[in-house]
Each structure stands twice: as structure tokens, then as C-alpha cells.
Enzyme design. Structure first.
Site, short mmCIF file in Angstrom:
data_model
loop_
_atom_site.label_atom_id
_atom_site.label_comp_id
_atom_site.label_asym_id
_atom_site.label_seq_id
_atom_site.Cartn_x
_atom_site.Cartn_y
_atom_site.Cartn_z
N CYS A 116 0.83 -1.21 0.00
CA CYS A 116 0.00 0.00 0.00
C CYS A 116 0.86 1.25 0.00
O CYS A 116 0.50 2.27 -0.60
CB CYS A 116 -0.94 0.00 1.20
SG CYS A 116 -0.08 -0.07 2.81
N HIS A 298 -1.45 1.42 7.42
CA HIS A 298 -1.92 1.43 6.03
C HIS A 298 -1.62 2.79 5.43
O HIS A 298 -1.58 3.81 6.14
CB HIS A 298 -3.43 1.16 6.01
CG HIS A 298 -3.98 0.86 4.65
ND1 HIS A 298 -3.40 -0.05 3.79
CD2 HIS A 298 -5.08 1.34 3.99
CE1 HIS A 298 -4.11 -0.12 2.68
NE2 HIS A 298 -5.13 0.71 2.77
N ASN A 318 -8.56 4.16 -1.74
CA ASN A 318 -7.93 2.97 -1.15
C ASN A 318 -7.34 2.10 -2.26
O ASN A 318 -7.41 2.46 -3.44
CB ASN A 318 -8.97 2.20 -0.33
CG ASN A 318 -8.33 1.28 0.70
OD1 ASN A 318 -7.12 1.29 0.90
ND2 ASN A 318 -9.13 0.47 1.36
#
Length: 355
Positions: A116, A298, A318
Site C-alpha cells: 500500500c 496502512h 484505497n
């Protein structure tokens, strides 16, 4: 017979009154029921995961900035620009720069790779190259996660601030989504089905489920050559940052305004935060942590802000593909440092020709 009994017991467990349970330990349908019983600013759903698919499969790697922030990194500077006196109450980068909407709207799928940190940075770099250089291009996640050896551990996690540093020092080549044949180094892993939704049955059948944990824990090797058919040499395809910067000023209200000013002027920024179990089940509304375990750090791309139901939010892209959440996006409470979202926000400007 044993299977039927087990299924019955599990159904009772999921439907047990949430008042008898510790909210921090809830998962699955019990967690969703608990969130929705609060009548809070967001809605949860079990549709984000296929039946029998454990969200634990997504807990590979992540943003290491949460436990090990930049500290005294001499290459990263504090936000160097003047903060605007006022900004719009609502802002969406996709609408602000329509010529770059296709780039900004790209929702990447990290699949089962904990990169990520690289995906968010690659996305923000792409947005900013288009916005500030009028050049629509997707830069490569793989080039960052595979070739930046000091950025972390590839699919097992990394530091977003070091990814920005890599962009400045060594540059990043172009690269589109998996199997897109776009750019020098497209994403190496196929999208996988993170959710189950009957309205997306035909789409779901075209995707494999994400599968067991750590399927892609082995990060692809760095290959400093472009894929066959791409005519620009690897070294000539590099895009560089002029510099990059963080937003850590005090008080927090000033920091938030400086982040908004930066997005308004130059485009998306990246942010690392603590991811809790309940966010896996996000459907709509303005998220704030209510229950569930701490999962990992994240990293995401913030593309705008607004207010919904009297709650200020960040608009966030996302990396679980477009079937997760609200078309791949979610809103997170703004101005309260929700889950640490305002602790480590980073951006950079592309190096213009001749610089």
C-alpha cells in the site's frame, strides 16, 4: 452431521447480542451488526468479503511509518508553502482537474501484496505529474516496491516517506495496472476478488478470490528494463521529484489547513494511519474507529474533503479495487487525527524540464 452442527453454532455466535461482547474483539457479522447498531456516521457491510474469506488474508505488510516514522531524515522538509487563508468547504481533485480525472480516478488493487505504501505514492505522483505538468501518465508501483531497496520489504511492508525519497533521488518509471501493457513496468499481480456482492456477479466470476495469506509475499525482482513492446529505455522513462515534504506543524488545526491548501493547489497527498478491523467492512458514510483489532499501518491517497451529516471528512482512495467500500473510496473523519491520519502526510512536486 458435524458440519451442520458447526454451521448452526457459528450462526448463533454471529447473532449473539453485541452488548455481551467486547467490541475490540468483534469481527465478521458481529462487528458489522455492532457498528450499525450505533447509528453513527458510517455504515458497515459484510458484502466486502466473500463468504468464507477471512479478512486476515489482507494483513500482509503495510505502512511501516506507523511504528517507525521519519524522525530526523534530513532529506524531507516541513511543508514549505504559504497556507491559504481559506479553502472551499468541499473539494474533489477529480472535479477540480477534469483533464486529469482518468488518472486521479484510477483505483489500484494491491491484490495480496502489502505494498500500500508504494501504491499510494505511485498514485499521488501520477496525479501530480498530470496536474502540474499536464502529462497524463501512471507511474509504476512495481518500480518503487522492487527497486527501492531502502524503502522496506516490498510486499511485506515499507515506508511511504522513503518511497517519496526514492522518487526524488532515483526517479520512477511509468507503469499501469496489471496486464494493461501500459508504460514501462505495469503492476505484476492480478486483481483479486475482495468482496461478494450479488449485483456484481458477472464481475465476480471474472476474478479469482484473493486466496491464502502470503501468496505474493515474494516481491518481484527489480528489473531495470521495460517490458517488451515499450519503446522508451528504462533510464529515459524516469520521472523525478523536485523535492518532497511532510505536514507536521502545530497546532493540528493549522496542519489540517496546510494539507487542504496543498491538495487544493497541487493535488493528492499520501497519508499513513492505523488500520482497524472495522474499516475492512466500510460501506458508506464518514468512517471513525468504533471496534475491532488493530491490524497494521496502512497508506492511502487523499484526494479531497467535505462535510457529511455535520461531520468533516477526508476523501480517500484505497487500494482494494473498486468493489470494496464506496467504489474503492472511503471517507474518514477530518480534523480529529482519526487513527493518526493527520500524523504523517507527505507530498512532493515533480521536477520540471531543465530543473
Amino acid at each position: 452431521m458435524q458440519s451442520a452442527v458447526l454451521t448452526l453454532l457459528l450462526s448463533f455466535a454471529y447473532s449473539a447480542p453485541t452488548s455481551d461482547l467486547d467490541p475490540s474483539t468483534l469481527t465478521g457479522e458481529a462487528l458489522v451488526n455492532y457498528v450499525n447498531s450505533l447509528d453513527t456516521s458510517w455504515t458497515a457491510t459484510t458484502d466486502n468479503f466473500a463468504p468464507g474469506v477471512n479478512p486476515d488474508i489482507y494483513k500482509t505488510g503495510g505502512s511501516l511509518d506507523i511504528d517507525d516514522p521519519p524522525g530526523n531524515d534530513t532529506d524531507i522538509i516541513e511543508y514549505p508553502f504559504k497556507v491559504l487563508d481559506s479553502v472551499p468547504t468541499t473539494f474533489d481533485a477529480r472535479e477540480a482537474w477534469p483533464n486529469c480525472a482518468d488518472v486521479i480516478s484510477t483505483i489500484r488493487d494491491q491484490a495480496q501484496c502489502g505494498c500500500c505504501w508504494a501504491i499510494a505514492v505511485a498514485g499521488a505522483i501520477s496525479d501530480r505529474i498530470c496536474i502540474n505538468m499536464h502529462k497524463p501518465v501512471l507511474v509504476s508501483t512495481q518500480d518503487i516496491m522492487s527497486c527501492c531497496r531502502y524503502c522496506g520489504y516490498g510486499c511485506r511492508g515499507g515506508w511511504q516517506y522513503k518511497a517519496w525519497q526514492f522518487y526524488k533521488q532515483y526517479g520512477v518509471v511509468s507503469g499501469g495496472l496489471y496486464d494493461s501493457k501500459e508504460g514501462c513496468s505495469p503492476y505484476p499481480f492480478p486483481p483479486c476478488n475482495h468482496i461478494y456482492n450479488t449485483s456484481l456477479e458477472s464481475n465476480r466470476e471474472k476474478m479469482k478470490f484473493c486466496g491464502k495469506p502470503n501468496v505474493y509475499s515474494n516481491t518481484p525482482k527489480c528489473t531495470r528494463t521495460c517490458e517488451a513492446g515499450y519503446t522508451v529505455p528504462y533510464a529515459s522513462d524516469k520521472h523525478f521529484a523536485y523535492y518532497y515534504y511532510k505536514f507536521t506543524s502545530r497546532p493540528m488545526s493549522y496542519r489540517v489547513l496546510s494539507i487542504m491548501s496543498e491538495i487544493y493547489i497541487s493535488g493528492s497527498v499520501t497519508a499513513s494511519f492505523t488500520f482497524y478491523d472495522d474499516l475492512f467492512y466500510y460501506k458508506s458514510g464518514v468512517y471513525h474507529h468504533t471496534s475491532g483489532r488493530k491490524i497494521y499501518g496502512h497508506c492511502v491517497r487523499i484526494i479531497g474533503w467535505g462535510t457529511e451529516g455535520g461531520v468533516d471528512y477526508w476523501l480517500i482512495a484505497n487500494s482494494f479495487n473498486t468493489f470494496w467500500g464506496d467504489g474503492g473510496y472511503f471517507k474518514m473523519r477530518r480534523g480529529t487525527n482519526e487513527c493518526g491520519i493527520e500524523n504523517l502526510v507527505i507530498a512532493g512536486l515533480p521536477r520540471l524540464p531543465g530543473k
